[in-house]
Design a protein around this motif. Structure first.
Motif, PDB file in Angstrom:
ATOM      1  N   TYR A  35       0.840  -1.188   0.000  1.00  0.00           N
ATOM      2  CA  TYR A  35       0.000   0.000   0.000  1.00  0.00           C
ATOM      3  C   TYR A  35       0.881   1.246   0.000  1.00  0.00           C
ATOM      4  CZ  TYR A  35      -3.261  -3.609   1.479  1.00  0.00           C
ATOM      5  OH  TYR A  35      -4.002  -4.765   1.547  1.00  0.00           O
ATOM      6  N   ASP A  36       0.293   2.383  -0.370  1.00  0.00           N
ATOM      7  CA  ASP A  36       1.077   3.617  -0.454  1.00  0.00           C
ATOM      8  C   ASP A  36       1.721   3.986   0.881  1.00  0.00           C
ATOM      9  OD1 ASP A  36       0.644   3.921  -3.124  1.00  0.00           O
ATOM     10  OD2 ASP A  36      -1.023   5.331  -2.933  1.00  0.00           O
ATOM     11  N   GLY A  37       1.124   3.557   1.971  1.00  0.00           N
ATOM     12  CA  GLY A  37       1.703   3.854   3.280  1.00  0.00           C
ATOM     13  C   GLY A  37       2.930   3.029   3.612  1.00  0.00           C
ATOM     14  N   GLY A  38       3.241   2.038   2.764  1.00  0.00           N
ATOM     15  CA  GLY A  38       4.440   1.223   2.985  1.00  0.00           C
ATOM     16  C   GLY A  38       4.170  -0.174   3.497  1.00  0.00           C
ATOM     17  N   ARG A  39       2.957  -0.428   3.990  1.00  0.00           N
ATOM     18  CA  ARG A  39       2.642  -1.759   4.512  1.00  0.00           C
ATOM     19  C   ARG A  39       2.529  -2.756   3.370  1.00  0.00           C
ATOM     20  NH1 ARG A  39      -2.232  -4.418   5.920  1.00  0.00           N
ATOM     21  NH2 ARG A  39      -3.425  -2.567   5.318  1.00  0.00           N
ATOM     22  N   LYS A  40       3.103  -3.945   3.563  1.00  0.00           N
ATOM     23  CA  LYS A  40       3.101  -4.984   2.541  1.00  0.00           C
ATOM     24  C   LYS A  40       2.103  -6.087   2.891  1.00  0.00           C
ATOM     25  CE  LYS A  40       6.564  -3.549  -0.110  1.00  0.00           C
ATOM     26  NZ  LYS A  40       6.412  -3.259  -1.549  1.00  0.00           N
ATOM     27  N   ASP A  53      -4.960  -3.623  -8.182  1.00  0.00           N
ATOM     28  CA  ASP A  53      -4.166  -2.760  -7.311  1.00  0.00           C
ATOM     29  C   ASP A  53      -4.758  -2.785  -5.904  1.00  0.00           C
ATOM     30  OD1 ASP A  53      -3.053  -0.530  -5.911  1.00  0.00           O
ATOM     31  OD2 ASP A  53      -2.509   0.366  -7.837  1.00  0.00           O
ATOM     32  N   ASP A  55      -4.102  -1.069  -3.359  1.00  0.00           N
ATOM     33  CA  ASP A  55      -4.220   0.231  -2.721  1.00  0.00           C
ATOM     34  C   ASP A  55      -5.468   0.972  -3.191  1.00  0.00           C
ATOM     35  OD1 ASP A  55      -2.655   1.751  -0.757  1.00  0.00           O
ATOM     36  OD2 ASP A  55      -2.621   3.304  -2.292  1.00  0.00           O
ATOM     37  N   THR A  56      -5.857   0.770  -4.459  1.00  0.00           N
ATOM     38  CA  THR A  56      -7.031   1.459  -4.998  1.00  0.00           C
ATOM     39  C   THR A  56      -8.240   0.540  -5.127  1.00  0.00           C
ATOM     40  OG1 THR A  56      -6.409   0.955  -7.289  1.00  0.00           O
ATOM     41  CG2 THR A  56      -5.519   2.986  -6.308  1.00  0.00           C
ATOM     42  N   ARG A  63       0.640  -2.612 -14.196  1.00  0.00           N
ATOM     43  CA  ARG A  63       0.923  -2.586 -12.761  1.00  0.00           C
ATOM     44  C   ARG A  63       1.631  -1.285 -12.406  1.00  0.00           C
ATOM     45  NH1 ARG A  63       3.354  -8.081 -10.829  1.00  0.00           N
ATOM     46  NH2 ARG A  63       5.382  -7.288 -11.478  1.00  0.00           N
ATOM     47  N   ARG A  64       1.110  -0.580 -11.419  1.00  0.00           N
ATOM     48  CA  ARG A  64       1.652   0.739 -11.067  1.00  0.00           C
ATOM     49  C   ARG A  64       3.113   0.689 -10.655  1.00  0.00           C
ATOM     50  NH1 ARG A  64      -0.775   4.246  -6.666  1.00  0.00           N
ATOM     51  NH2 ARG A  64      -1.167   2.265  -5.631  1.00  0.00           N
ATOM     52  N   SER A  65       3.501  -0.365  -9.902  1.00  0.00           N
ATOM     53  CA  SER A  65       4.832  -0.393  -9.297  1.00  0.00           C
ATOM     54  C   SER A  65       5.958  -0.493 -10.326  1.00  0.00           C
ATOM     55  CB  SER A  65       4.938  -1.558  -8.316  1.00  0.00           C
ATOM     56  OG  SER A  65       4.711  -2.793  -8.976  1.00  0.00           O
TER      57      SER A  65
END
Length: 219
Positions: A35-40, A53, A55-56, A63-65
């Motif tokens: 997630y954008d907050g860093g949690r995997k 995705d 996160d969304t 893929r965004r990453s």
């Protein structure tokens, strides 16, 4: 909601592992989503057809990453999904599980597959699969789930209340289908049962400890 135990043959299980391994090392292959907050997330993921995705909660073409395009769904997977839905509907009709004539699981040709690999410490909390299109959800087009490798403790229920969830063990070769009125059931992988991968599968593929789970959907 239909669970078919030991449905996928040993040879087909081995084929699934090998196909996923080949796809997983290429572009759009396995990665650890977060997630954008860093949690995997506590698993490795690969999407086929479209990218999901976390996160969304949306599907995208890339893929965004890493801007990679998901691989296509292998034809062998399509064949197993089609037959599984047919056999599940045969079971529903024979056992009178649906009181209204003509009801059952809608047919589906999947255009999305989310492939998750859980290590022996992997898990996934209670959630609904509801990122698909409004039309697909309204029709109750099913999710078809393959379990390969180590067994998993699977929880499901009508709400997010963990204490009210029912539980079942999903073993290698099992196929779980939920559609129709059960399409938005809450479900979770609460644990992986170590050292339960079938010996024949381990010898045929060299599969590492863990559970491979493929869930097929129609956007």
């Amino acid at each position: 909601m239909v669970l078919m135990k030991n449905y996928i043959s040993s040879d087909d299980q081995a084929s699934i592992v090998n196909i996923c391994r080949d796809l997983g090392i290429g572009d759009g292959g396995f990665y650890q989503p977060g997630y954008d907050g860093g949690r995997k997330m506590n698993l490795q993921m690969m999407c086929l057809g479209k990218n999901w995705d976390p996160d969304t909660n949306m599907y995208t073409e890339l893929r965004r990453s890493d801007n990679t395009k998901p691989p296509e769904i292998h034809p062998k997977f399509h064949d197993i999904v089609t037959k599984a839905i047919q056999d599940a509907n045969d079971f529903i009709r024979v056992n009178g599980a649906s009181s209204d004539e003509g009801r059952g699981l809608p047919s589906m040709s999947p255009d999305i597959c989310i492939v998750n690999f859980y290590s022996e410490i992997g898990s996934l909390g209670l959630h609904q699969d509801k990122s698909e299109s409004e039309e697909s959800l309204k029709k109750g087009v099913p999710v078809v789930s393959f379990s390969i490798g180590d067994a998993a403790d699977f929880s499901y229920g009508e709400t997010r209340a963990v204490g009210k969830a029912d539980k079942v063990i999903l073993e290698s070769g099992d196929v779980l289908i939920f559609g129709g009125e059960s399409r938005l059931v809450y479900h979770a992988v609460t644990g992986i049962d170590p050292d339960t991968v079938p010996k024949s599968l381990r010898e045929a593929t060299g599969m590492r400890p863990g559970r491979l789970n493929l869930t097929f959907r129609k956007y």
